[in-house]
Design a protein around this motif. Structure first.
Motif, PDB file in Angstrom:
ATOM      1  N   ASP A  51       0.837  -1.202   0.000  1.00 21.35           N
ATOM      2  CA  ASP A  51       0.000   0.000   0.000  1.00 21.35           C
ATOM      3  C   ASP A  51       0.872   1.253   0.000  1.00 21.35           C
ATOM      4  N   TRP A  52       1.930   1.243   0.835  1.00 21.94           N
ATOM      5  CA  TRP A  52       2.828   2.404   0.909  1.00 21.94           C
ATOM      6  C   TRP A  52       3.539   2.631  -0.417  1.00 21.94           C
ATOM      7  N   LYS A  53       3.969   1.555  -1.081  1.00 22.36           N
ATOM      8  CA  LYS A  53       4.637   1.696  -2.384  1.00 22.36           C
ATOM      9  C   LYS A  53       3.708   2.371  -3.386  1.00 22.36           C
ATOM     10  N   LYS A  54       2.446   1.909  -3.424  1.00 21.23           N
ATOM     11  CA  LYS A  54       1.475   2.512  -4.338  1.00 21.23           C
ATOM     12  C   LYS A  54       1.249   3.985  -4.004  1.00 21.23           C
ATOM     13  N   LEU A  55       1.138   4.272  -2.710  1.00 19.75           N
ATOM     14  CA  LEU A  55       0.924   5.646  -2.283  1.00 19.75           C
ATOM     15  C   LEU A  55       2.105   6.531  -2.674  1.00 19.75           C
ATOM     16  N   LEU A  56       3.325   6.050  -2.482  1.00 21.16           N
ATOM     17  CA  LEU A  56       4.510   6.831  -2.842  1.00 21.16           C
ATOM     18  C   LEU A  56       4.570   7.085  -4.342  1.00 21.16           C
ATOM     19  N   GLN A  57       4.143   6.112  -5.147  1.00 25.14           N
ATOM     20  CA  GLN A  57       4.100   6.316  -6.597  1.00 25.14           C
ATOM     21  C   GLN A  57       3.131   7.442  -6.952  1.00 25.14           C
ATOM     22  N   VAL A  58       1.963   7.420  -6.338  1.00 24.65           N
ATOM     23  CA  VAL A  58       0.979   8.474  -6.580  1.00 24.65           C
ATOM     24  C   VAL A  58       1.524   9.819  -6.117  1.00 24.65           C
ATOM     25  N   MET A  59       2.135   9.819  -4.933  1.00 21.99           N
ATOM     26  CA  MET A  59       2.685  11.074  -4.401  1.00 21.99           C
ATOM     27  C   MET A  59       3.777  11.631  -5.319  1.00 21.99           C
ATOM     28  N   ASN A  60       4.622  10.763  -5.865  1.00 25.53           N
ATOM     29  CA  ASN A  60       5.664  11.232  -6.781  1.00 25.53           C
ATOM     30  C   ASN A  60       5.059  11.858  -8.030  1.00 25.53           C
TER      31      ASN A  60
END
Length: 95
Positions: A51-60
């Motif tokens: 979930d965090w990986k997906k969130l970081l991708q969106v944030m980037n």
């Protein structure tokens, strides 16, 4: 009203009708807090590393689109949004 008995090591079983109503299953996580002379138990969902990986991708992606906004502001906005979603998802009213 459902009744639960406190067991030897302070454990209680949440009655089946309440677990089913809230969709709670074995291994789920709950918060427990005191409000006045009541114990309030609230379901929580844990965030996985995926979930965090997906969130970081969106944030980037968002950060690239908003060059004038600092990374700290983006993190704060995300934290606020997550907190709001959790409040909505587990909103309940007390008597």
């Amino acid at each position: 009203m459902a009744v639960a008995k406190i067991r030897e090591r302070g454990q209680i079983t949440i009655p089946k009708q309440i677990r089913e109503s809230l969709g709670l299953k074995k291994g789920d996580v709950v918060d427990a807090r005191i409000e006045g002379d009541c114990v309030v138990i609230t379901p929580r969902k844990l965030v996985t590393s995926e979930d965090w990986k997906k969130l970081l991708q969106v944030m980037n992606t968002v950060h690239k689109q908003n060059r004038g906004i600092s990374e700290e502001e983006v993190y704060q906005d995300v934290e606020r949004a997550v907190a709001e979603l959790r409040q909505e998802e587990y909103a309940c009213t007390l008597p």
